[in-house]
Design a protein around this motif. Structure first.
Motif, mmCIF file in Angstrom:
data_model
loop_
_atom_site.group_PDB
_atom_site.id
_atom_site.type_symbol
_atom_site.label_atom_id
_atom_site.label_comp_id
_atom_site.label_asym_id
_atom_site.label_seq_id
_atom_site.Cartn_x
_atom_site.Cartn_y
_atom_site.Cartn_z
ATOM 1 N N VAL A 115 43.188 38.330 33.755
ATOM 2 C CA VAL A 115 42.250 37.931 32.691
ATOM 3 C C VAL A 115 40.940 37.484 33.332
ATOM 4 C CG1 VAL A 115 42.935 35.490 32.569
ATOM 5 C CG2 VAL A 115 42.096 36.627 30.509
ATOM 6 N N THR A 116 39.809 37.708 32.642
ATOM 7 C CA THR A 116 38.527 37.182 33.123
ATOM 8 C C THR A 116 37.915 36.300 32.031
ATOM 9 O OG1 THR A 116 37.332 39.122 32.320
ATOM 10 C CG2 THR A 116 38.042 39.177 34.616
ATOM 11 N N GLY A 117 36.803 35.641 32.355
ATOM 12 C CA GLY A 117 36.182 34.678 31.444
ATOM 13 C C GLY A 117 35.736 35.320 30.137
ATOM 14 N N GLY A 118 35.903 34.575 29.048
ATOM 15 C CA GLY A 118 35.433 35.055 27.752
ATOM 16 C C GLY A 118 36.416 35.955 27.033
ATOM 17 N N MET A 119 37.554 36.244 27.648
ATOM 18 C CA MET A 119 38.563 37.112 27.022
ATOM 19 C C MET A 119 39.801 36.293 26.669
ATOM 20 S SD MET A 119 37.565 40.472 26.971
ATOM 21 C CE MET A 119 35.980 39.910 26.329
ATOM 22 N N SER A 120 40.414 36.609 25.523
ATOM 23 C CA SER A 120 41.591 35.838 25.088
ATOM 24 C C SER A 120 42.890 36.442 25.597
ATOM 25 C CB SER A 120 41.638 35.803 23.561
ATOM 26 O OG SER A 120 41.830 37.131 23.074
ATOM 27 N N LYS A 121 42.827 37.682 26.097
ATOM 28 C CA LYS A 121 44.048 38.384 26.527
ATOM 29 C C LYS A 121 43.854 38.963 27.917
ATOM 30 C CE LYS A 121 46.457 38.518 22.591
ATOM 31 N NZ LYS A 121 45.970 39.192 21.431
ATOM 32 N N LYS A 122 44.972 39.306 28.544
ATOM 33 C CA LYS A 122 44.895 40.018 29.823
ATOM 34 C C LYS A 122 44.479 41.469 29.554
ATOM 35 C CE LYS A 122 48.096 37.196 32.452
ATOM 36 N NZ LYS A 122 49.300 37.155 33.264
ATOM 37 N N ARG A 123 43.214 41.748 29.814
ATOM 38 C CA ARG A 123 42.675 43.099 29.585
ATOM 39 C C ARG A 123 42.170 43.729 30.872
ATOM 40 N NH1 ARG A 123 39.688 40.723 24.738
ATOM 41 N NH2 ARG A 123 41.282 41.098 23.173
ATOM 42 N N THR A 124 42.178 42.944 31.964
ATOM 43 C CA THR A 124 41.526 43.399 33.186
ATOM 44 C C THR A 124 42.520 44.168 34.051
ATOM 45 O OG1 THR A 124 40.166 41.415 32.988
ATOM 46 C CG2 THR A 124 40.035 42.633 35.066
#
Length: 464
Positions: free
Chosen positions: A125-134
């Motif tokens: 996960v990266t900053g500003g995201m609510s889910k693991k999208r990375t």
């Protein structure tokens, strides 16, 4: 070790191509592969000796929503959430049409890479995201070098010509104003090359003193994480044929950059995504570490020292492989215990111990009462040894650039399409608003690189 990709000698330059792609980062290589596979005769021109541009320096991963990889990791996501979070994080200044195209084409981009043997099977996960999208490789290797090497393997297999030390000095137009070629300086050989279309994939202007001073004089003394070639050449080429630049004042400062050495090192967001915290010189937390880059950077700059420390343990280190590189380079301070680490950082041991204890409790209860952090809380800071990296903000990414349509067509000041000219990746403005989310730039290179390859093919087919 696979053999290093060898660019072609300039003696192999043809007199004309269907499409010329300027720049060999993720965008240029994705565009070249896509257009080539659709039947175009293409060539990639790179002005630097090294291929890959700024993509080589990307460390976190590639954002995408509703992918099979997410489901394999038990993450249920929604493209609409990805859209709304990115729009909010960009200060609602993102071009909505571009953003809409982007979020809906991230999952197909992950599949397209996998179809070419480029698998991104792990997520963070990266900053500003609510889910693991990375998405990133299962080895957890930094995404940038992995992607450039993997795309170059495809380029080699498909025999796509790539030339380095080949700088495009100007775009050539026909009597009707269409772009129909380029002038190049190929390692001293000056040549005009015909092209039915040109794709600008030249990256941003993060290393251009001239552009930074022109649009953001307040940042002119900041260091940059960009490779030296990121000087906005594509912007100049485009401006010279009447293209419009947009949002050029929107420059992203990355919060966590190690600057105590002659070479500047970006410490990837994945380190915080896997659980690291930030503390000030006294050893206290002062911000939600995974807020947007803009907010985290501003919070660090507001500290009296204008710098801070990333604190993490062996458990986090095991999950963020880039740390091995940072350590080899001499950027990591080691401690056997938290107290030991505090002494080496000249902090009060009790303060840092208390900060870490409070954080570990927050992780256990999944409730960060102090700063409201909700992500990157899968593990506490409990497993010896304990580590710190000294960081401060630096110029990282330029959100502004050439004004394009979602089809990557370049627009002039009247909003008309400049025929035969396309642009994608960091050279183009509009997608990110006033803050780029970590993991979105690599996704942009593949999504809009592919789009440029497809749109150029449609354009060239009409010319034939």
């Amino acid at each position: 070790m696979a053999e290093k990709f060898q660019p072609l000698s300039v003696s192999k330059l043809a007199d004309s191509y269907d499409a010329v792609i300027i720049g060999s980062g993720g965008t240029g290589l994705s565009a070249a592969i896509q257009a080539h596979e659709l039947g175009l005769k293409v060539a990639v021109f790179e002005k630097e000796a090294e291929l890959g541009g700024n993509t080589n320096r990307a460390s976190s991963g590639m954002n995408a929503a509703e992918t099979n990889v997410q489901l394999q990791h038990g993450v249920i996501d929604n493209v609409a959430d990805f859209y709304h979070e990115t729009y909010k994080d960009g200060g609602r200044l993102n071009d909505k049409d571009m953003l809409g195209y982007f979020v809906y084409h991230t999952a197909p981009a992950i599949d397209w890479l996998a179809d070419h043997g480029i698998k991104l099977d792990d997520i963070t996960v990266t900053g500003g995201m609510s889910k693991k999208r990375t998405h990133r490789p299962a080895s957890m290797a930094p995404i940038g070098g992995f992607l450039v090497k993997s795309l170059l393997d495809v380029v080699a297999k498909e025999d796509i010509p790539v030339f380095n030390k080949t700088k495009v000095t100007s775009l050539v137009r026909d009597d009707e104003g269409r772009i129909d070629g380029v002038k190049v300086n190929a390692n001293g050989l000056i040549k005009t090359i015909g092209a039915k279309a040109v794709i600008l994939a030249t990256g941003g202007f993060g290393a251009s003193k001239e552009y930074i001073e022109r649009f953001r004089p307040d940042l002119k003394d900041y260091k940059t994480t960009n490779q030296p070639g990121a000087t906005g050449d594509g912007l100049k080429l485009a401006e010279n044929v009447g293209a419009e630049l947009m949002q050029m004042n929107l420059v992203q400062v990355h919060p966590t950059v190690q600057q105590d050495h002659p070479h500047v090192y970006l410490i990837g967001e994945a380190v915080r995504g896997e659980g690291a915290i930030l503390v000030n010189a006294q050893g206290k937390r002062f911000v939600n570490e995974l807020n947007t880059r803009k907010i985290v950077s501003n919070s660090i700059t507001a500290l009296p020292e204008h710098s801070a420390y990333l604190i993490f343990d062996q458990g986090i280190r095991d999950r963020a492989k880039a740390i091995e590189f940072y350590d080899k380079t001499g950027l990591v301070v080691h401690g056997d215990t938290i107290e030991d680490l505090a002494k080496k950082l000249k902090m009060d041991p009790d303060t840092l111990t208390q900060t870490v204890a409070t954080w570990n409790k927050a992780v256990e209860g999944h409730n960060d009462a102090e700063f409201g952090r909700t992500t990157g809380m899968d593990r506490g800071i409990t497993k010896p040894g304990f580590f710190a990296i000294h960081i401060a903000p630096a110029i990282h990414y330029t959100m502004g650039g050439i004004h394009i349509t979602p089809k990557t067509q370049v627009l002039d000041g009247n909003g008309d399409v400049i025929k035969g000219l396309f642009a994608a990746g960091e050279v183009a403005g509009g997608l990110h608003g006033n803050n780029r989310v970590g993991g979105n730039s690599i996704a942009e290179t593949v999504v809009f690189g592919r789009q440029a390859g497809q749109q150029v093919t449609l354009y060239v087919r009409k010319q034939k």
